[in-house]
Scaffold this motif. Sequence first.
Motif, mmCIF file in Angstrom:
data_model
loop_
_atom_site.group_PDB
_atom_site.id
_atom_site.type_symbol
_atom_site.label_atom_id
_atom_site.label_comp_id
_atom_site.label_asym_id
_atom_site.label_seq_id
_atom_site.Cartn_x
_atom_site.Cartn_y
_atom_site.Cartn_z
ATOM 1 N N THR A 144 -3.267 -1.567 -1.396
ATOM 2 C CA THR A 144 -3.485 -1.900 -2.810
ATOM 3 C C THR A 144 -3.560 -3.406 -3.013
ATOM 4 N N ARG A 196 -6.130 1.157 6.843
ATOM 5 C CA ARG A 196 -6.681 2.498 6.580
ATOM 6 C C ARG A 196 -6.694 3.332 7.862
ATOM 7 N N ARG A 197 -6.992 2.685 8.986
ATOM 8 C CA ARG A 197 -7.004 3.390 10.267
ATOM 9 C C ARG A 197 -5.630 3.971 10.598
ATOM 10 N N GLY A 255 0.819 -1.199 0.000
ATOM 11 C CA GLY A 255 0.000 0.000 0.000
ATOM 12 C C GLY A 255 0.859 1.258 0.000
ATOM 13 N N THR A 312 -3.147 3.292 2.573
ATOM 14 C CA THR A 312 -4.135 2.870 1.590
ATOM 15 C C THR A 312 -3.685 1.550 0.982
ATOM 16 N N ARG A 353 -7.587 -4.699 5.914
ATOM 17 C CA ARG A 353 -7.687 -3.474 5.113
ATOM 18 C C ARG A 353 -8.177 -2.308 5.984
ATOM 19 N N ALA A 354 -9.180 -2.586 6.817
ATOM 20 C CA ALA A 354 -9.711 -1.537 7.687
ATOM 21 C C ALA A 354 -8.656 -1.062 8.678
ATOM 22 N N ASP A 383 1.324 5.254 1.973
ATOM 23 C CA ASP A 383 0.909 6.091 3.086
ATOM 24 C C ASP A 383 0.426 7.442 2.562
ATOM 25 N N LYS A 384 0.184 8.382 3.462
ATOM 26 C CA LYS A 384 -0.373 9.679 3.080
ATOM 27 C C LYS A 384 0.582 10.487 2.206
#
Length: 419
Positions: A59, A52-53, A27, A57, A48-49, A29-30
């Motif tokens: 992939t 995201r927390r 994934g 993000t 996945r949750a 990051d920001k």
Amino acid sequence: MAVTRSVAKTNAPARQGVNLNTFVWQGTDKRGVKMKGEQASKSANLLRAELRRQGITPTVVKPKTKPLFGGTGSKIKPKDIAIFSRQIATMMKSGVPIVQSLEIIGSGNKNPKMQAMVNSLRSDIENGSSIHEAMAKHPVQFDELYRNLVRAGESSGVLETVLETIATYKENLEALKGKIKKALFYPAMVIAVALIVSAILLIYVVPTFEEVFQSFGAELPAFTQLIIAISNFMVSWWWLMLIIVAGGIGAAIYAFNRSPAFQHAVDRAVLKVPVIGQIMHNSAIARFARTLAVTFKAGVPLVEALESVAGATGNTVYEKAVLRMRDDVAVGYQVNMAMKQTNLFPHMVTQMTAIGEEAGALDTMLFKVAEFFEQEVNNAVDALASLIEPLIMVFIGIVVGGLVIGMYLPIFKLASVVG
């Protein structure tokens, strides 16, 4: 850039007994930095949750594939538990919470079975179980002694100290077992190789010589005739002998594991073997002393400690003796008096135990006893290695050299006649 990272655990409520699976994920990051890692979770959606927390993000989130060979991993060995004990003790001593410590240990372990066990411990503790209750679900890896020590540490509020003591105890125990295995493995392997070589000579080499000897037409020496007779028997019945040997070994292992009486007889016989027996005596005393010292220091009541210690001696003769000691202590005997009744412990051990009881420092004295006898085992193993090497050479010389001489005797005899 790519960063390997273990994600913190999910805070979602979990049901007790739920199995965790290992997933690999990728994934960003920001900041758009690519990241990847492995994480144990109940499902890909929950992972996945969780990602995201944490501001990642995802992939790719997929179950970790198992290798084609050895996918289940090797079994969990006592050495693995010793390493685990040291890791958990070090982390908790440094102030890392138990759940987070287990997460770090589980994610960093290469053995899937060990990883699954650690993740199971973490899941049970997250669900409200105490540490010793979580360990009780894995009785093979965490025996009654281990669980009793952890329970005592939890109840007295000194779990970090107890875990450190357990780690040291496990490390010393594995080192002692390694020394004994080293003392027994080398001579056993050399003797086995010598017997295999002798069998090959008898089955494949001796028949060739026999054909040559028959062409002489002369009477063979008695020793050569004996070797040829053994060779003929081996050639005809090697399969039967293999079945008998394999069956005998299998039956002995089965009886040793299933029959307490047979195991006791074997343990008693081993204690009477010259040199080896003394090493086993010293080993059992060292394990008894160190285990009792650890349990007593952790705050386990003496009678309960003796019951846990009995199985840790590694020998059923000493196990029964310690159980008799437990019964004597339960009715009011001092430990040193109960020791004397068994006729197994040297005078020095009973005297140091008596001094420890009088001074209120039984655990300290028992640690001293353990250190002394562990050093005795180390010295005996080193001496045994020096002693056994020439004996092994003599054995090989007699077995293999005897076969060679027996085959060449007719040639020597023929040469002397011709000369």
